[in-house]
Design an enzyme around this catalytic site. Structure first.
Site, PDB file in Angstrom:
ATOM      1  N   GLY A 109      38.508  39.407  38.963  1.00  0.00           N
ATOM      2  CA  GLY A 109      38.460  38.245  38.074  1.00  0.00           C
ATOM      3  C   GLY A 109      37.310  38.375  37.078  1.00  0.00           C
ATOM      4  CB  SER A 110      35.236  35.754  35.488  1.00  0.00           C
ATOM      5  OG  SER A 110      36.364  34.949  35.242  1.00  0.00           O
ATOM      6  CB  THR A 111      32.777  39.808  38.708  1.00  0.00           C
ATOM      7  OG1 THR A 111      33.991  40.314  39.268  1.00  0.00           O
ATOM      8  CG2 THR A 111      32.327  38.606  39.523  1.00  0.00           C
ATOM      9  CG  LEU A 112      36.473  44.149  35.426  1.00  0.00           C
ATOM     10  CD1 LEU A 112      35.932  44.858  36.644  1.00  0.00           C
ATOM     11  CD2 LEU A 112      37.932  44.487  35.221  1.00  0.00           C
ATOM     12  CE  LYS A 113      36.474  36.182  31.596  1.00  0.00           C
ATOM     13  NZ  LYS A 113      36.358  34.818  32.101  1.00  0.00           N
TER      14      LYS A 113
END
Ligand SMILES: [Zn+2]
Length: 608
Positions: free
Chosen positions: A295-299
């Site tokens: 999820g957003s940790t990959l942004k």
């Protein structure tokens, strides 16, 4: 009569002649047989005769110890007994003897009686029995019961670091965790001694010869610190796993500069001293075997790639009105009040701060599929981390970036439709925190010989440079903004500059698509931002009642981080806030303890 006499003497003569022939033949046969035995068969027979009286006694090697980084013993081998029964000797007293044995070793008598039913060959009743128990059985001198000296593996800290250490089988062979991976180093080599037995099969004292000493196993020193490990297990359970009745939870603490793993824990867990008492599912080392959508940790990875490639500037803004239609598909932003109509125009720092999907997708489009894929690959998301932990896995794309349609590219830019293991993600964040170098994560610091000398030292190893120091520094500051102003506020640690990112992703359903109501919530961060000493990742699988990383994972990060900073005596960034917090928590603690003292006095008084 004379005629008779004549014929008699002739008869005797004939018989005598025959006798000589037979005897001569007999002697020849005997001589041949003797020749055969003494000359031809001699070596074979001699060996056979000797083997009847000579016996080889095994001298088992002692398995090496597993230490944490401060030489606390995590796995040791101690003396123990195996208890065996010879049913043939038991005879009529079987029930009586076995009942007595059962009470001595503390086992239900019916279990043993059932085991002995219809058995004729010797069998083990119990293995790895404690010395004092074994001595009691020995003293009882039960007929047909043998007490045999052996060794047993013990894990003094119980379930602490169980998924890392693993365990051995009853014969002392490593079958899980580092016990399995380093089995050859730990186990050593058994020795033996040849001795002679008397006619009854007892060893004759002083008959030992040909002694070959065992080579004891090597010791292993881990990078794990039990103080941090126990804090991690404690908070992961209290603040995430139990609190949100999660299906599972994982936390990893790493030194970003070296790649050393200081703590790694999973729930549900097990006690390696009593593996059988836990479901086999609990043995799974989720940190390295479970792929999840980050999820957003990959942004953060998307932002790193775009800044490094120069396709965006820190001041470039991207519009977000809450959703975006790509072809026939609509992607949505993670919108909470006050952003109900989207995040507006956001720059890259704000994309991370508010976790804006539209912004991340726009940055992904600027990068293009090829470059995004290449950076994810460089950050180690498509390779096994190489920690030597058992069962490490990784996702290998069958469809490469060439096949990504636009909607896929957008999704991957904000962390959906891609899967990683917790260790892969922690490793990638180490590279962001340490100035752009991807390190190989590791758990074993040293292998020691029995005399304490170092056999082998494992040094930190950089796999590759992923981004420049400048880009890494910029992104670290942006991630600091996430914690001060954005979705990561619950991860704040008083006195320290913290950087990090929340994540939440819906889990894939059994028939493709997403499973309704099933999320993986996570937080990954580091501190102090000025000179990161630790990267801490917390992943919570299917928390109930929330799906936000900020709720289910960030508080766990905060508690682990605070405890670790104090323990490691890391100087705070902001002395004033740090001291104020310390004072407040100390006075709170002393208030707590004075309460307890009062309570204790009261109970004492009331008893009087
Ligand atoms: Zn948005």
């Amino acid at each position: 009569l004379q005629r008779y006499r004549l014929s008699f003497s002739r008869l005797t003569k004939n018989r005598f002649r025959w006798l000589i022939v037979i005897l001569t033949a007999g002697y020849i046969i005997l001589a041949l047989r003797l020749f055969h035995l003494q000359v031809i068969c001699a070596p074979r027979l001699k060996a056979k005769a000797e083997s009847l009286i000579r016996t080889k006694i095994n001298l088992p090697a002692r398995r090496g110890t597993i230490y944490d980084r401060n030489f606390n013993k995590l796995a040791v081998t101690v003396d123990a007994y195996d208890i065996a029964v010879r049913p043939a000797v038991l005879g009529k007293d079987k029930v009586q003897v076995l009942t007595q044995l059962a009470s001595l070793i503390g086992v239900d008598r019916y279990t043993i009686l059932k085991k002995a039913e219809n058995r004729k060959k010797p069998f083990y009743v119990a293995r790895g029995v404690d010395i004092d128990v074994g001595d009691k059985v020995k003293k009882a001198k039960l007929p047909g019961v043998d007490v045999l000296r052996t060794m047993k593996r013990v894990y003094p800290y119980g379930q602490l670091a169980a998924h890392i250490i693993g365990f051995t089988d009853v014969d002392g062979r490593g079958i899980a965790g580092l016990e399995k991976v380093f089995d050859r180093e730990l186990s050593g080599k058994d020795g033996y001694v040849i001795a002679e037995k008397d006619a009854r099969g007892k060893i004759i004292a002083g008959s030992y010869r040909e002694r070959v000493e065992p080579v004891h196993g090597k010791d292993i020193v881990l990078t794990i610190d039990i103080t941090i490990q126990s804090a991690v297990e404690n908070y992961l359970d209290k603040e995430s796993f139990s609190k949100y009745h999660a299906a599972g939870a994982t936390a990893i603490v790493m030194d970003p500069k070296t790649g050393e793993i200081l703590a790694l824990a999973n729930y549900p867990t097990f006690d390696p001293n009593n593996v059988g008492a836990f479901p086999i599912e609990n043995q799974r080392n989720r940190a390295v075997t479970d792929l999840y959508e980050p999820g957003s940790t990959l942004k953060t990875i998307t932002a790193c790639a775009a800044l490094e490639e120069g396709v965006i500037d820190v001041n470039d803004t991207f519009p977000c009105n809450g959703s975006m239609t790509i072809g026939r598909r609509t992607i949505r932003c993670s919108i909470h009040p006050p952003f109900t109509h989207g995040h507006g125009n956001v720059n890259v720092a704000k994309v991370l701060c508010y976790s804006c999907n539209m912004g991340a997708a726009a940055i992904g489009f600027r990068l293009g599929a090829k470059r995004l894929y290449e950076y994810e690959e460089a950050f180690g998301l498509y390779e096994k981390p190489g920690s030597k932990l058992d069962g490490e896995t990784c996702c290998r794309w069958h469809d490469t970036w060439r096949d990504w349609p636009d909607v896929r590219l957008a999704n991957i830019a904000f962390g959906q439709g891609i899967v990683v293991t917790p260790l892969q993600l922690a490793r990638a964040y180490c590279a962001v925190a340490n100035g752009g170098l991807l390190m190989r994560p590791y758990l074993v610091k040293q292998i020691l010989n029995q005399d304490g000398t170092v056999e082998r030292t494992f040094h930190p190893r950089a796999t590759r440079r992923v981004i420049s120091e400048r880009t890494a520094r910029m992104v670290c500051e942006m991630l600091h903004g996430v914690v001060t102003d954005g979705t990561g506020k619950p991860a704040r640690v008083e006195g320290y500059k913290v950087g990090g990112k929340t994540g939440s992703a819906q889990k894939a359903g059994p028939n493709g698509g997403y499973a309704p109501g099933k999320f993986v919530a996570s937080f990954v961060g580091f501190l102090p931002v000025t000179d990161p000493r630790l990267v801490i990742l917390v992943v919570v699988d299917e928390p109930k009642g929330t799906h936000f990383g900020a709720t289910a994972a960030a508080p766990t990060f905060r508690e682990i981080a605070r405890k670790a900073m104090w323990y490691m005596k890391v100087p705070p960034d902001d002395e004033e806030t740090f001291q104020a917090y310390k004072k407040a928590s100390e006075s709170r603690r002393s208030a707590d303890s004075s309460l307890k003292v009062n309570f204790k006095n009261e109970t004492v008084n009331s008893r009087r």
